[in-house]
Scaffold this motif. Sequence first.
Motif, short mmCIF file in Angstrom:
data_model
loop_
_atom_site.label_atom_id
_atom_site.label_comp_id
_atom_site.label_asym_id
_atom_site.label_seq_id
_atom_site.Cartn_x
_atom_site.Cartn_y
_atom_site.Cartn_z
N ILE A 284 -6.45 -62.59 -121.09
CA ILE A 284 -5.50 -63.54 -120.53
C ILE A 284 -4.61 -64.01 -121.69
O ILE A 284 -5.11 -64.50 -122.71
CB ILE A 284 -6.19 -64.74 -119.87
N VAL A 285 -3.31 -63.86 -121.50
CA VAL A 285 -2.34 -64.21 -122.53
C VAL A 285 -1.43 -65.30 -121.97
O VAL A 285 -0.78 -65.11 -120.93
CB VAL A 285 -1.49 -62.99 -122.95
N VAL A 286 -1.40 -66.45 -122.63
CA VAL A 286 -0.58 -67.59 -122.20
C VAL A 286 0.57 -67.75 -123.19
O VAL A 286 0.34 -67.84 -124.41
CB VAL A 286 -1.41 -68.89 -122.12
N VAL A 287 1.80 -67.78 -122.67
CA VAL A 287 2.99 -67.81 -123.51
C VAL A 287 3.79 -69.08 -123.19
O VAL A 287 4.08 -69.36 -122.02
CB VAL A 287 3.88 -66.58 -123.27
N ARG A 288 4.13 -69.82 -124.24
CA ARG A 288 4.94 -71.03 -124.06
C ARG A 288 6.01 -71.08 -125.15
O ARG A 288 5.69 -70.96 -126.33
CB ARG A 288 4.07 -72.27 -124.12
N TRP A 289 7.26 -71.22 -124.75
CA TRP A 289 8.38 -71.32 -125.68
C TRP A 289 9.03 -72.68 -125.50
O TRP A 289 9.42 -73.05 -124.39
CB TRP A 289 9.39 -70.21 -125.42
N SER A 290 9.14 -73.44 -126.57
CA SER A 290 9.51 -74.85 -126.46
C SER A 290 10.90 -75.05 -125.91
O SER A 290 11.17 -76.05 -125.25
CB SER A 290 9.39 -75.54 -127.83
N ASN A 291 11.83 -74.14 -126.17
CA ASN A 291 13.20 -74.32 -125.70
C ASN A 291 13.55 -73.38 -124.56
O ASN A 291 14.71 -73.08 -124.33
CB ASN A 291 14.19 -74.12 -126.85
N ARG A 292 12.54 -72.88 -123.84
CA ARG A 292 12.76 -71.99 -122.71
C ARG A 292 11.98 -72.51 -121.50
O ARG A 292 10.76 -72.72 -121.58
CB ARG A 292 12.31 -70.56 -123.02
N THR A 293 12.68 -72.72 -120.39
CA THR A 293 12.01 -73.10 -119.14
C THR A 293 11.29 -71.87 -118.59
O THR A 293 11.88 -70.79 -118.52
CB THR A 293 13.05 -73.60 -118.12
N PRO A 294 10.02 -72.00 -118.20
CA PRO A 294 9.28 -70.83 -117.69
C PRO A 294 9.72 -70.45 -116.28
O PRO A 294 8.93 -70.47 -115.33
CB PRO A 294 7.82 -71.29 -117.75
N ASP A 295 10.99 -70.09 -116.11
CA ASP A 295 11.50 -69.67 -114.82
C ASP A 295 11.38 -68.15 -114.68
O ASP A 295 10.77 -67.49 -115.52
CB ASP A 295 12.96 -70.12 -114.65
N ASP A 296 11.96 -67.61 -113.60
CA ASP A 296 11.85 -66.17 -113.37
C ASP A 296 12.49 -65.38 -114.50
O ASP A 296 11.99 -64.31 -114.88
CB ASP A 296 12.51 -65.81 -112.03
N PHE A 297 13.58 -65.90 -115.03
CA PHE A 297 14.27 -65.18 -116.10
C PHE A 297 13.38 -65.06 -117.34
O PHE A 297 13.25 -63.98 -117.93
CB PHE A 297 15.58 -65.90 -116.45
N LEU B 138 -0.05 -63.74 -118.62
CA LEU B 138 -0.25 -62.31 -118.46
C LEU B 138 -1.73 -62.02 -118.31
O LEU B 138 -2.55 -62.52 -119.09
CB LEU B 138 0.28 -61.55 -119.69
N VAL B 139 -2.08 -61.22 -117.30
CA VAL B 139 -3.43 -60.67 -117.18
C VAL B 139 -3.31 -59.23 -117.65
O VAL B 139 -2.96 -58.33 -116.88
CB VAL B 139 -3.94 -60.76 -115.73
N ALA B 140 -3.55 -59.02 -118.95
CA ALA B 140 -3.21 -57.76 -119.61
C ALA B 140 -4.44 -56.90 -119.83
O ALA B 140 -5.54 -57.41 -120.07
CB ALA B 140 -2.53 -58.03 -120.95
N ASP B 141 -4.22 -55.57 -119.77
CA ASP B 141 -5.34 -54.65 -119.94
C ASP B 141 -5.53 -54.23 -121.40
O ASP B 141 -6.25 -53.28 -121.68
CB ASP B 141 -5.15 -53.41 -119.07
N ALA B 142 -4.86 -54.92 -122.32
CA ALA B 142 -5.01 -54.61 -123.74
C ALA B 142 -4.84 -55.89 -124.55
O ALA B 142 -4.08 -56.78 -124.17
CB ALA B 142 -3.99 -53.56 -124.19
#
Length: 593
Positions: free
Chosen positions: A382-395, A422-426
């Motif tokens: 499980i991969v969690v991604v957060r970018w401080s100046n990016r809204t986690p929208d579809d884009f 991300l539910v990633a296989d690697a």
Amino acid sequence: MAASRANDPYRRGPDRESDLPQGSAERAPAGAPAAPRRSSTGQADGDLNDLTRLSHALLGTVDEAEILGLAMAHVEVAGPYSAEAGFVETAGDLVPAPANGRIPAPALDRRVRELAGRDGTVAVPGRPWGRAFGLRGLQRLHGYLVVTSDSEPTEAERFLLDTLVRHTAAALSLAFAHRRQGAYATQLHQLREERVVLQRQLVSVVAEQRYQRAVHTLITDVAAAGGGEEAVTRALHELTGLPALVEDRFGRLRSWSGPDRPDPYPEPDPVRQDEMLHAVAREAGPVRVKDRLITLVRPHGEILGVLALIGAGGKADEYTVLALEQAAMSLAPELAHVRSLAEVELRLHRELADDLLAGTDTASAYARSEAIGHDLHRSHYIVVVRWSNRTPDDFFAETVGRAATALGMRALLTRRSDHVVLVADARPRARALYEALALETGTRSGAIGVSAPCDSPTDIPRRYQEAQRALEVRRHSREGCGTTFFDELGLYRILGPGNDYRQLEAFVHEWIGQLIDYDSRHHAAMVDTLTRYFDCGGNYDETAASLAIHRSTLRYRLQRIRDISGNDLANVEDRLNLQVATRVWKIVLGGSA
């Protein structure tokens, strides 16, 4: 002076609440002296709040002289300072700005010019301490701020003054860039207007109408035949004699017809791509960008791709423009259909990912993953991604998915209110995903948390919590950007949920707070020495070697640690608590190694 301060919007009076939200004060950069920690009603907090409001005002101003005047008028928010003079760089010269209505003395003017862009001391009669600060941007000097004081500033006051200088320089850089960008935009607009006038003089109405009918017929027949993007670019190339291409909205090639295709195709720059899309979208028709004539494919206003002709700089008459526009109209339904199929597939992936994170039965999970072509039988992370100046929208979710795919990661993707999952296989390779996203977004202000591997869908909810824990540890560490793997957290894996650092700080203060204070006052390294001592398992020789000191010096330091902290290293309980405290200080609270 007292009356003016009372009415000053950048001063924080006792009857006025701070404009900053809780916890939003800037963190001091590495190497800077720490601001004194006092109560929320203390002068230190008040100065930081005043400085924050002043910084917001500086960054919101686009006039360079006004920025410098604002910083000079309110330099006292950083401490007991007075602004003696200010200089703005104009056309290669330093132009003095009056301070309190006074023009700088000739001697002060000469001294600032002698510094040639460097910081340096200045002598002002009646002021024991004085210094000229260069207001530097990335590539140029924007000016100088000359500050004096009745006494030598404290470390905290120097920190506040340095912060004010940096924010003033940043505001001047933004103002300079804004002014230069406006000049470029005006020049480009004038060139475009001249092009339109010239083209209208060269094209006859009759020839245009005939060509329009021919182009419309050809492009319509190609689209009706269902040839797709390749057929449209091939027809456009045949009509114009120029290489034609289709890119997605991110600048990646989808189709090329004609000679001189680059191999490999250049990797797009995300920042420049966004700037180009916005520039073209503001125009009514195709736009020249370097050697390309570009139009956007955007049914219903949504940009789905870019259609362009290469080498059209000297050949783009109205016939060429018309062919490009007709091709874009025919290509729009094709790209809209492809987008619709992608949205359906994305929705199925997200629904499965959401159910896996919340918890679902194994049989259903395997059946659904098989239906969408994803092998859930493999080990996943499980991969969690957060970018401080990016809204986690579809884009942004698409950006994360595209970066993961480019790295060979097959993953199910979904998003939450403040992060993408991300539910990633690697397992991501070290910093590879972070570096790819930094390149895609044009900024490095992001953090990634990665769980331990899970071999069954039933493990995914727990692994999701691990990834969130790793993400929070990374975000609250001294280096808040990058990737943290849960199975590399070590001691911190058992130190609580990771969302309340006050108890950890209290624990560290209880056991090694006196040593931290001693190091800060005397520029010593007692905490670092104690940490190395524990890291080396209490071995004197290894510890002394790692610190590059003599064994006798190490013995003296350990005795001083006993005296200062009041703790006995020979006591088992004291030793354990001290070791945990140094670990928390180093791993979680950002102490230097």
